[in-house]
Enzyme design. Structure first.
Site, PDB file in Angstrom:
ATOM      1  N   ARG A  13       0.817  -1.228   0.000  1.00  0.00           N
ATOM      2  CA  ARG A  13       0.000   0.000   0.000  1.00  0.00           C
ATOM      3  C   ARG A  13       0.844   1.268   0.000  1.00  0.00           C
ATOM      4  O   ARG A  13       0.319   2.377  -0.058  1.00  0.00           O
ATOM      5  CB  ARG A  13      -0.921   0.025   1.229  1.00  0.00           C
ATOM      6  CG  ARG A  13      -2.117  -0.886   1.170  1.00  0.00           C
ATOM      7  CD  ARG A  13      -2.899  -0.831   2.469  1.00  0.00           C
ATOM      8  NE  ARG A  13      -2.083  -1.167   3.632  1.00  0.00           N
ATOM      9  CZ  ARG A  13      -1.649  -0.273   4.543  1.00  0.00           C
ATOM     10  NH1 ARG A  13      -2.002   0.978   4.457  1.00  0.00           N
ATOM     11  NH2 ARG A  13      -0.896  -0.675   5.558  1.00  0.00           N
ATOM     12  N   GLY A  14       2.148   1.137   0.096  1.00  0.00           N
ATOM     13  CA  GLY A  14       3.026   2.308   0.175  1.00  0.00           C
ATOM     14  C   GLY A  14       3.202   2.956  -1.193  1.00  0.00           C
ATOM     15  O   GLY A  14       2.759   2.432  -2.221  1.00  0.00           O
ATOM     16  N   THR A 100      14.071  -0.909   0.399  1.00  0.00           N
ATOM     17  CA  THR A 100      14.002  -0.206   1.681  1.00  0.00           C
ATOM     18  C   THR A 100      15.389   0.288   2.072  1.00  0.00           C
ATOM     19  O   THR A 100      16.366  -0.462   1.964  1.00  0.00           O
ATOM     20  CB  THR A 100      13.463  -1.172   2.761  1.00  0.00           C
ATOM     21  OG1 THR A 100      12.225  -1.703   2.285  1.00  0.00           O
ATOM     22  CG2 THR A 100      13.253  -0.468   4.087  1.00  0.00           C
ATOM     23  N   ALA A 125      19.279  -2.469  -2.966  1.00  0.00           N
ATOM     24  CA  ALA A 125      19.538  -1.374  -3.908  1.00  0.00           C
ATOM     25  C   ALA A 125      19.045  -0.055  -3.323  1.00  0.00           C
ATOM     26  O   ALA A 125      17.843   0.189  -3.287  1.00  0.00           O
ATOM     27  CB  ALA A 125      18.832  -1.652  -5.234  1.00  0.00           C
ATOM     28  N   HIS A 155      14.414  15.170  -0.442  1.00  0.00           N
ATOM     29  CA  HIS A 155      13.305  14.219  -0.520  1.00  0.00           C
ATOM     30  C   HIS A 155      12.024  14.816   0.035  1.00  0.00           C
ATOM     31  O   HIS A 155      12.056  15.809   0.763  1.00  0.00           O
ATOM     32  CB  HIS A 155      13.639  12.945   0.269  1.00  0.00           C
ATOM     33  CG  HIS A 155      14.568  12.024  -0.457  1.00  0.00           C
ATOM     34  ND1 HIS A 155      15.935  12.178  -0.415  1.00  0.00           N
ATOM     35  CD2 HIS A 155      14.331  10.957  -1.252  1.00  0.00           C
ATOM     36  CE1 HIS A 155      16.499  11.234  -1.153  1.00  0.00           C
ATOM     37  NE2 HIS A 155      15.551  10.479  -1.678  1.00  0.00           N
ATOM     38  N   LYS A 159       9.731  11.019   4.401  1.00  0.00           N
ATOM     39  CA  LYS A 159      10.845  10.058   4.449  1.00  0.00           C
ATOM     40  C   LYS A 159      11.324   9.854   5.888  1.00  0.00           C
ATOM     41  O   LYS A 159      11.478  10.815   6.638  1.00  0.00           O
ATOM     42  CB  LYS A 159      11.997  10.560   3.567  1.00  0.00           C
ATOM     43  CG  LYS A 159      13.115   9.557   3.443  1.00  0.00           C
ATOM     44  CD  LYS A 159      14.020   9.853   2.260  1.00  0.00           C
ATOM     45  CE  LYS A 159      15.172   8.871   2.177  1.00  0.00           C
ATOM     46  NZ  LYS A 159      14.743   7.461   2.075  1.00  0.00           N
TER      47      LYS A 159
HETATM   48  N1  LIG Z   1      15.588   1.822  -3.607  1.00  0.00           N
HETATM   49  C1  LIG Z   1      14.849   2.760  -4.200  1.00  0.00           C
HETATM   50  O1  LIG Z   1      15.015   3.075  -5.389  1.00  0.00           O
HETATM   51  C2  LIG Z   1      13.791   3.446  -3.410  1.00  0.00           C
HETATM   52  C3  LIG Z   1      13.665   3.150  -2.087  1.00  0.00           C
HETATM   53  N2  LIG Z   1      12.706   3.735  -1.342  1.00  0.00           N
HETATM   54  C4  LIG Z   1      12.607   3.248   0.021  1.00  0.00           C
HETATM   55  O2  LIG Z   1      11.533   2.326   0.068  1.00  0.00           O
HETATM   56  C5  LIG Z   1      10.920   2.352   1.345  1.00  0.00           C
HETATM   57  C6  LIG Z   1       9.430   2.617   1.164  1.00  0.00           C
HETATM   58  O3  LIG Z   1       9.249   3.909   0.668  1.00  0.00           O
HETATM   59  P1  LIG Z   1       7.790   4.497   0.404  1.00  0.00           P
HETATM   60  O4  LIG Z   1       7.004   3.580  -0.449  1.00  0.00           O
HETATM   61  O5  LIG Z   1       7.976   5.898   0.002  1.00  0.00           O
HETATM   62  O6  LIG Z   1       7.196   4.463   1.905  1.00  0.00           O
HETATM   63  P2  LIG Z   1       5.687   4.352   2.369  1.00  0.00           P
HETATM   64  O7  LIG Z   1       5.644   4.837   3.779  1.00  0.00           O
HETATM   65  O8  LIG Z   1       4.797   4.987   1.364  1.00  0.00           O
HETATM   66  O9  LIG Z   1       5.427   2.782   2.342  1.00  0.00           O
HETATM   67  C7  LIG Z   1       5.829   1.877   3.323  1.00  0.00           C
HETATM   68  C8  LIG Z   1       4.738   0.863   3.455  1.00  0.00           C
HETATM   69  O10 LIG Z   1       5.170  -0.167   4.334  1.00  0.00           O
HETATM   70  C9  LIG Z   1       4.056  -0.513   5.148  1.00  0.00           C
HETATM   71  N3  LIG Z   1       4.473  -1.254   6.317  1.00  0.00           N
HETATM   72  C10 LIG Z   1       4.839  -0.785   7.542  1.00  0.00           C
HETATM   73  N4  LIG Z   1       5.095  -1.803   8.372  1.00  0.00           N
HETATM   74  C11 LIG Z   1       4.901  -2.946   7.647  1.00  0.00           C
HETATM   75  C12 LIG Z   1       4.990  -4.325   7.954  1.00  0.00           C
HETATM   76  N5  LIG Z   1       5.329  -4.768   9.180  1.00  0.00           N
HETATM   77  N6  LIG Z   1       4.726  -5.204   6.970  1.00  0.00           N
HETATM   78  C13 LIG Z   1       4.381  -4.802   5.742  1.00  0.00           C
HETATM   79  N7  LIG Z   1       4.238  -3.509   5.400  1.00  0.00           N
HETATM   80  C14 LIG Z   1       4.507  -2.596   6.351  1.00  0.00           C
HETATM   81  C15 LIG Z   1       3.408   0.816   5.457  1.00  0.00           C
HETATM   82  O11 LIG Z   1       2.079   0.662   5.942  1.00  0.00           O
HETATM   83  P3  LIG Z   1       1.446   1.823   6.901  1.00  0.00           P
HETATM   84  O12 LIG Z   1       1.469   3.065   6.100  1.00  0.00           O
HETATM   85  O13 LIG Z   1       0.083   1.314   7.229  1.00  0.00           O
HETATM   86  O14 LIG Z   1       2.347   1.873   8.107  1.00  0.00           O
HETATM   87  C16 LIG Z   1       3.440   1.438   4.065  1.00  0.00           C
HETATM   88  O15 LIG Z   1       2.335   1.033   3.292  1.00  0.00           O
HETATM   89  C17 LIG Z   1      11.664   3.424   2.142  1.00  0.00           C
HETATM   90  O16 LIG Z   1      12.667   2.823   2.917  1.00  0.00           O
HETATM   91  C18 LIG Z   1      12.319   4.289   1.067  1.00  0.00           C
HETATM   92  O17 LIG Z   1      13.482   4.933   1.513  1.00  0.00           O
HETATM   93  C19 LIG Z   1      11.839   4.633  -1.866  1.00  0.00           C
HETATM   94  C20 LIG Z   1      11.932   4.996  -3.180  1.00  0.00           C
HETATM   95  C21 LIG Z   1      12.928   4.439  -4.055  1.00  0.00           C
HETATM   96  O1  LIG Z   2      12.389   7.454   0.452  1.00  0.00           O
HETATM   97  C1  LIG Z   2      12.470   7.730  -0.764  1.00  0.00           C
HETATM   98  O2  LIG Z   2      11.575   8.318  -1.377  1.00  0.00           O
HETATM   99  C2  LIG Z   2      13.671   7.314  -1.493  1.00  0.00           C
HETATM  100  N1  LIG Z   2      14.545   6.568  -0.876  1.00  0.00           N
HETATM  101  C3  LIG Z   2      15.734   6.044  -1.417  1.00  0.00           C
HETATM  102  C4  LIG Z   2      16.930   6.604  -0.684  1.00  0.00           C
HETATM  103  O3  LIG Z   2      16.884   6.698   0.555  1.00  0.00           O
HETATM  104  O4  LIG Z   2      17.927   6.909  -1.315  1.00  0.00           O
HETATM  105  C5  LIG Z   2      15.812   6.183  -2.916  1.00  0.00           C
HETATM  106  C6  LIG Z   2      15.225   7.422  -3.467  1.00  0.00           C
HETATM  107  O5  LIG Z   2      16.078   8.471  -3.174  1.00  0.00           O
HETATM  108  C7  LIG Z   2      13.825   7.671  -2.914  1.00  0.00           C
END
Ligand SMILES: NC(=O)C1=CN([C@@H]2O[C@H](COP(=O)(O)OP(=O)(O)OC[C@H]3O[C@@H](n4cnc5c(N)ncnc54)[C@H](OP(=O)(O)O)[C@@H]3O)[C@@H](O)[C@H]2O)C=CC1
Ligand SMILES: O=C(O)C1=N[C@H](C(=O)O)C[C@H](O)C1
Length: 266
Positions: A13-14, A100, A125, A155, A159
């Site tokens: 859902r994120g 993550t 990654a 960001h 975040k």
């Molecule tokens: N590597 C990359 O290229 C990128 C990495 N990221 C990283 O990805 C991660 C997610 O980012 P983003 O989508 O923006 O964050 P969000 O907060 O939008 O999404 C995180 C999701 O995880 C859920 N969650 C929390 N606890 C649990 C659990 N125990 N089990 C399953 N799901 C759970 C949350 O639910 P709830 O909201 O109900 O708590 C939420 O839906 C971050 O660490 C971010 O830094 C982000 C963008 C790019």
């Molecule tokens: O949380 C984000 O949005 C993102 N997280 C990753 C990071 O911590 O570098 C990747 C991207 O920058 C988006």
């Protein structure tokens, strides 16, 4: 025909999870066999607004793995949960593809050891966007010629981790090719704590959090009478998805932990 890869997504859902669900549905050789969430267990994704997938929602990752027998876990959750999920995936022989961020050096070491024991592929990654990977590679190249550098990562204000995974990885890559250097004036003082940003091996990292932003980074090198700026901008989260697809495919072909997609690219 390509072999089908059975995928589980944690955090569906994120902001990233939703895009990853779309990717899994749109990719002919991916099959979304389940999702892991801490809410809505026992339902299916299509019961929730904005989803069409019939994938079952599990609150227990172990139950999900036992019932769906996936090849790959894509984790897009939070730093603490992401670490637990990655460990669990490895223990169950499921190849983790982890977007993550917020993992420490010791977390990475531990996960590397666990991957070695299991002999399966794992990818962590910090950034899946090709432009961001190039930004990091170019920064590493430039660091051979410029000793002084500061990193500005920008960001959205939801975040959780700072500095960003990308900022940290960029600093590590730069530090790997330059002599350790304490930058700025040796006697500089901060009148307000944090004014000079965080520090990694003398490199300053500045984290900006604002509504409206998605993911942006500028790496600024300074030399005598010149500066070089290397910048990347992600304007939406679709920008990460070709990298997620690549990582899932690569995870099936390797038997070690790879930290950073730049290590899998020519
Ligand atoms: N590597 C990359 O290229 C990128 C990495 N990221 C990283 O990805 C991660 C997610 O980012 P983003 O989508 O923006 O964050 P969000 O907060 O939008 O999404 C995180 C999701 O995880 C859920 N969650 C929390 N606890 C649990 C659990 N125990 N089990 C399953 N799901 C759970 C949350 O639910 P709830 O909201 O109900 O708590 C939420 O839906 C971050 O660490 C971010 O830094 C982000 C963008 C790019
Ligand atoms: O949380 C984000 O949005 C993102 N997280 C990753 C990071 O911590 O570098 C990747 C991207 O920058 C988006």
């Amino acid at each position: 025909m390509e072999k089908t890869i059975k995928v589980v997504i944690a955090g569906p859902r994120g902001r990233m999870g939703r895009e990853a669900v779309k990717l899994a549905e749109e990719t002919a050789h991916f099959e979304l066999v389940g999702v892991v969430d801490h809410k809505f267990g026992g339902m299916q994704l299509s019961d929730l607004e904005g989803f069409t997938s019939n994938a079952a929602i599990y609150e227990s990752m172990t139950e999900c793995f036992t019932e769906t027998n996936p090849d790959v876990l894509i984790d897009l959750t939070t730093p603490e949960i992401g670490k637990k999920h990655t460990r669990l995936a490895l223990e169950y022989g499921v190849r983790p593809v982890v977007g993550t961020t917020g993992f420490s050096e010791s977390d990475l070491k531990e996960l590397e050891g666990l991957t070695e024991q299991k002999g399966i592929g794992a990818i962590i990654a910090p950034n899946f966007a090709i432009g961001a990977i190039l930004m990091m590679k170019f920064s590493k190249m430039a660091a051979k010629y410029f000793e002084d550098v500061e990193i500005l990562e920008m960001h959205h204000d939801q975040k959780l981790d700072a500095p960003s995974g990308t900022g940290m990885k960029t600093a590590e890559l730069i530090a790997s090719v330059r002599e350790s250097k304490q930058q700025g004036h040796p006697d500089e003082t901060e009148l307000l704590p944090g004014a000079r940003g965080a520090e990694f091996d003398g490199i300053r990292l500045h984290s900006i959090r604002l509504p409206g932003l998605i993911a942006h980074q500028e790496v600024i090198f300074g030399g005598n009478g010149q500066s070089l700026k290397i910048r990347h901008d992600s304007y939406n989260r679709e920008s990460f998805m070709s990298g997620v697809k690549f990582a899932v495919e690569q995870a099936m072909k390797i038997d070690v932990l790879v930290y950073g997609l730049e290590n899998l690219m020519e």
